[in-house]
Design a protein around this motif. Structure first.
Motif, mmCIF file in Angstrom:
data_model
loop_
_atom_site.group_PDB
_atom_site.id
_atom_site.type_symbol
_atom_site.label_atom_id
_atom_site.label_comp_id
_atom_site.label_asym_id
_atom_site.label_seq_id
_atom_site.Cartn_x
_atom_site.Cartn_y
_atom_site.Cartn_z
ATOM 1 N N ASN A 129 0.863 -1.251 -0.085
ATOM 2 C CA ASN A 129 -0.046 0.054 0.091
ATOM 3 C C ASN A 129 0.829 1.319 -0.237
ATOM 4 O O ASN A 129 1.929 1.028 0.087
ATOM 5 N N LEU A 130 0.156 2.415 0.094
ATOM 6 C CA LEU A 130 0.955 3.762 -0.156
ATOM 7 C C LEU A 130 1.685 4.031 0.960
ATOM 8 O O LEU A 130 3.036 4.573 0.751
ATOM 9 N N ASP A 131 1.361 3.647 2.206
ATOM 10 C CA ASP A 131 2.289 4.039 3.356
ATOM 11 C C ASP A 131 3.393 3.213 3.212
ATOM 12 O O ASP A 131 4.620 3.519 3.544
ATOM 13 N N SER A 132 3.312 1.821 2.830
ATOM 14 C CA SER A 132 4.751 1.039 2.623
ATOM 15 C C SER A 132 5.611 1.621 1.762
ATOM 16 O O SER A 132 6.573 1.489 1.676
ATOM 17 N N TRP A 133 5.135 2.205 0.784
ATOM 18 C CA TRP A 133 5.853 2.731 -0.289
ATOM 19 C C TRP A 133 6.627 3.981 0.020
ATOM 20 O O TRP A 133 7.733 4.178 -0.128
ATOM 21 N N VAL A 134 5.821 4.822 0.947
ATOM 22 C CA VAL A 134 6.405 6.100 1.489
ATOM 23 C C VAL A 134 7.600 5.584 2.331
ATOM 24 O O VAL A 134 8.706 6.158 2.487
ATOM 25 N N ALA A 135 7.572 4.695 3.317
ATOM 26 C CA ALA A 135 8.489 4.142 4.216
ATOM 27 C C ALA A 135 9.541 3.657 3.325
ATOM 28 O O ALA A 135 10.720 3.621 3.585
ATOM 29 N N LYS A 138 11.761 6.379 2.065
ATOM 30 C CA LYS A 138 12.456 6.969 3.218
ATOM 31 C C LYS A 138 13.567 6.339 3.419
ATOM 32 O O LYS A 138 14.920 6.661 3.840
ATOM 33 N N ASP A 143 11.717 11.569 0.431
ATOM 34 C CA ASP A 143 10.531 11.534 1.198
ATOM 35 C C ASP A 143 9.503 11.988 0.186
ATOM 36 O O ASP A 143 9.316 13.088 0.025
ATOM 37 N N ALA A 145 6.339 12.056 0.275
ATOM 38 C CA ALA A 145 5.031 12.663 0.886
ATOM 39 C C ALA A 145 5.321 14.147 1.116
ATOM 40 O O ALA A 145 4.322 14.904 1.135
ATOM 41 N N ARG A 154 -3.164 10.826 -2.297
ATOM 42 C CA ARG A 154 -3.750 10.384 -1.041
ATOM 43 C C ARG A 154 -5.112 10.480 -1.339
ATOM 44 O O ARG A 154 -5.926 9.421 -1.160
ATOM 45 N N LYS A 157 -6.080 7.665 -3.755
ATOM 46 C CA LYS A 157 -6.334 6.579 -2.787
ATOM 47 C C LYS A 157 -7.506 6.507 -2.368
ATOM 48 O O LYS A 157 -8.317 5.252 -2.088
#
Length: 231
Positions: A129-135, A138, A143, A145, A154, A157
């Motif tokens: 998911n998107l949060d895992s791609w952001v992490a 990073k 970054d 985001a 966002r 999504k």
């Protein structure tokens, strides 16, 4: 940048064909309705003009009640077809714009995974998911985001997730196009799609500058992307 990553033209070209078909159906129904009404009006006007000139009891007025009945039935059929199309039009339009939104988010997902895979050799199977791609970005000092336009991803999504379950608006309520609405409609969805879709390509151009360390990048087509996505 590789055209599969750098351009969203496939999204637009695919659904342009569906939009063109939809508009053609509307035009055809309008033409059928108007033509049948004009033919009936012309036939009656011609008969009335003949009667006015030659008298009502003249044997021939270029008029046949059977022909008039057929023309009136044709008008009724044309209007019924037009009304049916108008009722179905929202369903058709809504189905098409839903596909646009879902397909666009799929394209965004592919682009993020393609960059992670090709640039950092990341196994994207573990990034759902998107949060895992952001992490993951990073972890490589990028970054995503904080780049201009991420809020639109966002929002995309959120709309995508709502649409996958129903036409009810839940997480998308704070988005401008859907405020004070309880369910999606074709007009608000299309407005949302048009507002964000063309900005996403610029977002990925900015992302490539960060990933590849470009200070100046006039065109995303100047950058090469290679590598498979391990889905």
């Amino acid at each position: 940048m590789d055209e599969d990553l750098g351009s969203f033209s496939r999204v637009f070209s695919l659904f342009d064909l569906l939009d063109e078909y939809h508009e053609k159906q509307l035009l055809d129904n309008n033409q059928y309705k108007n033509k049948s009404e004009e033919e009936l009006s012309s036939y009656i006007t011609s008969a009335e003009t003949s009667m006015a000139k030659m008298g009502y009891y003249y044997d021939y007025h270029n008029y046949d009640p059977g022909v008039e009945r057929e023309l009136r039935l044709e008008v009724m059929a044309a209007n019924a077809q037009y009304e049916f199309f108008e009722e179905a039009r929202e369903i058709h339009s809504l189905a098409i714009v839903q596909m646009k939104i879902l397909f666009l988010y799929k394209e965004v997902e592919i682009r993020f995974k393609q960059l992670l895979s090709s640039r950092y050799n990341v196994n994207t199977k573990r990034l759902p998911n998107l949060d895992s791609w952001v992490a993951s970005f990073k972890d490589h000092s990028v970054d995503i985001a904080k780049l201009e336009g991420f809020e639109q991803i966002r929002a995309l999504k959120q709309v995508n997730n709502d649409l996958k379950h129903s036409l009810s608006i839940h997480k998308s309520r704070r988005i401008d196009e859907f405020k004070d609405k309880h369910s999606f409609d074709s007009v608000s969805l299309e407005q949302f799609f048009q507002r964000i879709s063309h900005d996403l390509e610029e977002y990925f151009c900015q992302l490539l500058k960060c990933v590849d360390g470009y200070e100046q990048l006039d065109s995303c087509n100047d950058v090469d992307i290679s590598g498979d996505i391990p889905f």
